[in-house]
Enzyme design. Sequence first.
Site, PDB file in Angstrom:
ATOM      1  N   TYR A   1       0.820  -1.217   0.000  1.00 28.10           N
ATOM      2  CA  TYR A   1       0.000   0.000   0.000  1.00 28.10           C
ATOM      3  C   TYR A   1       0.854   1.266   0.000  1.00 28.10           C
ATOM      4  CZ  TYR A   1      -4.117  -2.898   1.004  1.00 28.10           C
ATOM      5  OH  TYR A   1      -5.118  -3.834   0.942  1.00 28.10           O
TER       6      TYR A   1
ATOM      7  N   LYS B   1       3.455 -15.190   2.162  1.00 29.65           N
ATOM      8  CA  LYS B   1       3.552 -16.119   1.037  1.00 29.65           C
ATOM      9  C   LYS B   1       5.039 -16.326   0.759  1.00 29.65           C
ATOM     10  CE  LYS B   1       0.777 -17.292  -1.788  1.00 29.65           C
ATOM     11  NZ  LYS B   1       0.221 -18.657  -2.022  1.00 29.65           N
TER      12      LYS B   1
ATOM     13  N   ASP C   1      -2.847 -17.742   2.058  1.00 25.43           N
ATOM     14  CA  ASP C   1      -4.035 -18.351   1.434  1.00 25.43           C
ATOM     15  C   ASP C   1      -4.556 -19.509   2.273  1.00 25.43           C
ATOM     16  OD1 ASP C   1      -1.700 -19.737   0.790  1.00 25.43           O
ATOM     17  OD2 ASP C   1      -2.320 -20.227  -1.264  1.00 25.43           O
TER      18      ASP C   1
ATOM     19  N   ASP D   1      -5.363  -6.836   5.625  1.00 26.70           N
ATOM     20  CA  ASP D   1      -6.594  -6.192   5.176  1.00 26.70           C
ATOM     21  C   ASP D   1      -7.630  -7.256   4.821  1.00 26.70           C
ATOM     22  OD1 ASP D   1      -8.376  -4.266   4.320  1.00 26.70           O
ATOM     23  OD2 ASP D   1      -7.280  -3.745   2.491  1.00 26.70           O
TER      24      ASP D   1
ATOM     25  N   ASP E   1     -10.988  -8.934   7.209  1.00 26.16           N
ATOM     26  CA  ASP E   1     -12.389  -8.913   6.771  1.00 26.16           C
ATOM     27  C   ASP E   1     -12.998 -10.308   6.877  1.00 26.16           C
ATOM     28  OD1 ASP E   1     -12.387  -6.211   6.208  1.00 26.16           O
ATOM     29  OD2 ASP E   1     -13.282  -6.447   4.216  1.00 26.16           O
TER      30      ASP E   1
HETATM   31  C1  IPM Z   1      -9.380  -1.022   6.166  1.00 24.05           C
HETATM   32  C2  IPM Z   1      -9.867  -0.389   4.892  1.00 24.05           C
HETATM   33  C3  IPM Z   1      -8.792   0.597   4.452  1.00 24.05           C
HETATM   34  C4  IPM Z   1      -7.571  -0.211   4.096  1.00 24.05           C
HETATM   35  C5  IPM Z   1      -9.188   1.556   3.361  1.00 24.05           C
HETATM   36  C6  IPM Z   1     -10.452   2.325   3.673  1.00 24.05           C
HETATM   37  C7  IPM Z   1      -8.052   2.500   3.026  1.00 24.05           C
HETATM   38  O1  IPM Z   1     -10.148  -1.366   3.953  1.00 24.05           O
HETATM   39  O2  IPM Z   1      -9.118  -0.300   7.126  1.00 24.05           O
HETATM   40  O3  IPM Z   1      -9.269  -2.246   6.189  1.00 24.05           O
HETATM   41  O4  IPM Z   1      -7.468  -0.730   2.986  1.00 24.05           O
HETATM   42  O5  IPM Z   1      -6.698  -0.334   4.942  1.00 24.05           O
HETATM   43 MG    MG Z   2     -10.101  -3.350   4.709  1.00 30.84          MG
END
Ligand code: IPM
Ligand code: MG
Length: 378
Positions: free
Chosen positions: A158, A209, A242, A266, A270
């Site tokens: 990033y 990885k 993975d 990230d 999720d």
């Molecule tokens: C998170 C979000 C952020 C990220 C975005 C909004 C920049 O997805 O905090 O996980 O990718 O880190």
């Molecule tokens: Mg995120």
Amino acid sequence: MTKKNAVGYTHKDYKMTKDFTLTILPGDGIGPEAMAEVRKVIAWLEENRGFNFTLHEDDIGGTAYDRYGVPLADETLEKCKTSDAVIMGSVGGPKWDEVEYDKRPEAGLLRLRKEMGLFANLRPALVFDALIDASTLKPEIVKGLDILIVRELTGGVYFGEPRGIEDLGNGQRRGVNTQVYETYEIERVGRVAFDLARKRSNHVTSCEKANVMESGKLWREDITALHAKESSDVTLEHMYADNCAMQLLRNPSQFDVIVTDNLFGDILSDAAAMLTGSLGMLPSASLGDAGKPGLYEPVHGSAPDIAGQSKANPLATILSFAMALRYSLSCGVEATEIEEAVQRVLNSGTRTPDIMAEGCTEVSTSAMGDALISELGV
Ligand code: IPM
Ligand code: MG
């Protein structure tokens, strides 16, 4: 300045005053609605627990872009750096879809993380007993689940250079991002993971990885060396990212602390969040060097589809504030008090639409905040 609270006495009447400066960044979408409920908790702490907060409110993301022309203004950043903690709502929304890339709402958040040096992002995925049926996984798989993902937050793909979109001049373009890590970045986030594991079940799973990426190979070697040098009392396991995604769905209770890079963190966070059944419940903390202010934000996004309708669940933002009490203000007792009140509110069947279930009572964002305050009592 002496502040009078709702019941008519000043904070100076308390024997132990807890004075803190917070920067509040409600942001976009449902952020402001959720933050209004955090303010109730802040007022409750002032009235009942001897706190005195100085609050700086400012904009971030799309609302900052509309006001300042940038998603994070320098003066906002300065306020954040000089606070004890920063509490954020959420950023982003379709309104800013056409804004140039480096001025998008998300760019403001990335800059804030980077400039505040917040290299460790703590994302707990906790299944509340009262919400066990909200998970798409079977209750026996997720019952009692308590995973902490430690995501590296200021490095990796990033932020790596070179980056950009290049016109190759032949009708083709090339998009480039660079995954890059140095040893010190791996070590410092690894150290946070080992430290936190000691206070939990003493088990760290490190994900990368290493089979296909040099940065992953370095990650594995550096974590292994750090473990041998400083943390051999903690159990360490390595896993390909993975496979980790798969194991999270297959048998999530094998995990205690997962430490991983920015991109995998990230994605895996999720996935872990969804195990719990409600993204609307999950807080996060982003920490830098000891003594520096942390940033606290819910894991969920700005949910523009329900913004302004009082449907948002404010608990993730409130629980993020509880993490601020614990990690930045050293007020773990009050953090636990808030977390326990959240459990009781859920047990009583009070639900925002995202966690609504049969036999429960659906309430608005502000009614959820009120329910929490009455659970907190005096
Ligand atoms: C998170 C979000 C952020 C990220 C975005 C909004 C920049 O997805 O905090 O996980 O990718 O880190
Ligand atoms: Mg995120």
